[in-house]
Design a protein around this motif. Sequence first.
Motif, PDB file in Angstrom:
ATOM      1  N   ASP A 170      77.074  30.281  71.091  1.00  0.00           N
ATOM      2  CA  ASP A 170      75.602  29.741  70.625  1.00  0.00           C
ATOM      3  C   ASP A 170      75.987  29.245  69.243  1.00  0.00           C
ATOM      4  O   ASP A 170      76.626  29.689  68.224  1.00  0.00           O
ATOM      5  CB  ASP A 170      74.474  30.674  70.971  1.00  0.00           C
ATOM      6  CG  ASP A 170      74.743  32.092  70.059  1.00  0.00           C
ATOM      7  OD1 ASP A 170      75.631  32.146  69.194  1.00  0.00           O
ATOM      8  OD2 ASP A 170      73.793  32.823  70.514  1.00  0.00           O
ATOM      9  N   ALA A 198      74.146  30.141  66.642  1.00  0.00           N
ATOM     10  CA  ALA A 198      73.883  31.119  65.555  1.00  0.00           C
ATOM     11  C   ALA A 198      75.425  31.708  65.437  1.00  0.00           C
ATOM     12  O   ALA A 198      75.717  32.156  64.271  1.00  0.00           O
ATOM     13  CB  ALA A 198      73.087  32.214  66.228  1.00  0.00           C
ATOM     14  N   THR A 199      75.916  31.746  66.528  1.00  0.00           N
ATOM     15  CA  THR A 199      77.585  32.533  66.329  1.00  0.00           C
ATOM     16  C   THR A 199      78.435  31.648  65.497  1.00  0.00           C
ATOM     17  O   THR A 199      79.100  31.801  64.619  1.00  0.00           O
ATOM     18  CB  THR A 199      78.091  32.934  67.634  1.00  0.00           C
ATOM     19  OG1 THR A 199      77.211  33.622  68.298  1.00  0.00           O
ATOM     20  CG2 THR A 199      79.517  33.695  67.510  1.00  0.00           C
ATOM     21  N   SER A 209      77.455  31.450  61.944  1.00  0.00           N
ATOM     22  CA  SER A 209      77.789  32.592  61.086  1.00  0.00           C
ATOM     23  C   SER A 209      79.212  32.866  60.760  1.00  0.00           C
ATOM     24  O   SER A 209      79.960  33.163  59.588  1.00  0.00           O
ATOM     25  CB  SER A 209      77.374  34.282  61.846  1.00  0.00           C
ATOM     26  OG  SER A 209      78.404  34.359  62.943  1.00  0.00           O
ATOM     27  N   VAL A 221      76.491  22.414  65.164  1.00  0.00           N
ATOM     28  CA  VAL A 221      75.518  23.168  64.209  1.00  0.00           C
ATOM     29  C   VAL A 221      75.591  22.094  62.920  1.00  0.00           C
ATOM     30  O   VAL A 221      76.890  21.767  62.551  1.00  0.00           O
ATOM     31  CB  VAL A 221      76.377  24.322  63.655  1.00  0.00           C
ATOM     32  CG1 VAL A 221      75.407  24.990  62.613  1.00  0.00           C
ATOM     33  CG2 VAL A 221      76.169  25.470  64.910  1.00  0.00           C
TER      34      VAL A 221
END
Lengths: 180, 142, 120
Positions: A24, A26-27, A30, A147
């Motif tokens: 996803d 968010a991964t 990060s 992203v």
Amino acid sequence: MTTMDTGERRRSSDVRPVITDLIDGATVLSIAEEAWIALVGEDEILVPIPGEPPVDIVSSWVDIVGPWTGSVVLTTGRGTAEELSRALLREAAPEVLEHEDVEDAFGEIANVVGGNVKAALPGPSGLSLPQVGNAPVVRNPVDVCRVDVVWRGEPVSISVQGALPPLPVPSPTRENEVPL
Amino acid sequence: MRALVIDDSRAMRRIVSGILIGLGYEVRDAGHGREGLDVLDEGWKPHLLCVDWNMPVMDGLQFVSAVRSNPAWRSVTIMMVTSESEHTQIVRALAAGAHEYVIKPFTADAIRDKLALLGLLPEEVPAGVPVPLRSSEQEVAL
Amino acid sequence: MKILIADDSRVMRQIVIRTLRQAGYDDHDIVEAEDGADALAKVGSEKPDLVLSDWNMPNMTGIECLEALRSSGSSVPFGFVTSEGSPEMREKAANAGALFLIAKPFTDDTFREHLDGVIA
């Protein structure tokens, strides 16, 4: 050798995963944040908001080939790619950056982000050497995890995108048209 | 259904053709991309092209680009047959318009599974029924 | 000590050298190699005490270099610094005789963790 063709095996191979099933945003964010802190600098923050895309852009990417096949692509303005390269080289940065320096540094960020994306995906997979230039086209709009961030006020996008086109929609007429 | 197998290795052509014939395909083959285009130019219309990457005269990438630039061949499905070390080439071939790829060495089942995904199995082979090919579970070592 | 750093990226070689210094390992001779084949040759000619190598490189990969070194009888301490830190890569590295695998991105803490006791 007689291996039974079990329904189990067929079911698992009948499905081709798209990236959003596997990772996803968010991964990915990060992973990028960690790469930025380690490579670019400890105080380098990525703000996860879309910025105004620049006109003159450049991409760096690595290809992943395995149960999921595609590319991890960083795209930003040419000026930002140079700024990133200077940040990586720090005191070793020459007064005038050569194209080769930018290819090397910007490519290496894609390599580190891509290597960590690969590690988060089901394997075994292979990883290509980094490339710099015009990003590979998106074949399947559904097979993309993108992203958008802003670094030092400049937009950078990180796109994990599949290389395979969408599968044909099964039709009773057995027409084998596969979308491009 | 019809398939055209393009590979400069005669052994590889035989292996891939054998698997496809076992699945019910009518198969022709060619030794490089230029020969492959000649077969298509004859008006023979395959549903599937199995294309090697490294070939003399006209390689896989040139061939895929040529096929993709001709509207008459728009509906054909292209599967690259490539080796494991060619990661960059695999993604480049797909970007040029190939639909799938298989990595050498592969099994007959690997090819059948990909064709099932693409809707290109001549007749639906139900789960639990082995492919009518003796070597279906043997790895093709090349 | 003499440390050989193998990476096809010049930028990454510099980052590794910088991180070594920040981790407190200064005062060592550094030799650079730009791919696995270059590293293999330089282990022979430069006789380093430690090799820090990338995995994915043109000409010869890091793992191929390590395998070539071991099969030629060299037991030079060898560690990976690579963007690929998956369990399968770690296992492959350990089986080939690598002392450790540092995954990119790394910090000076990561370096100290793996190099303490390896670098005198």
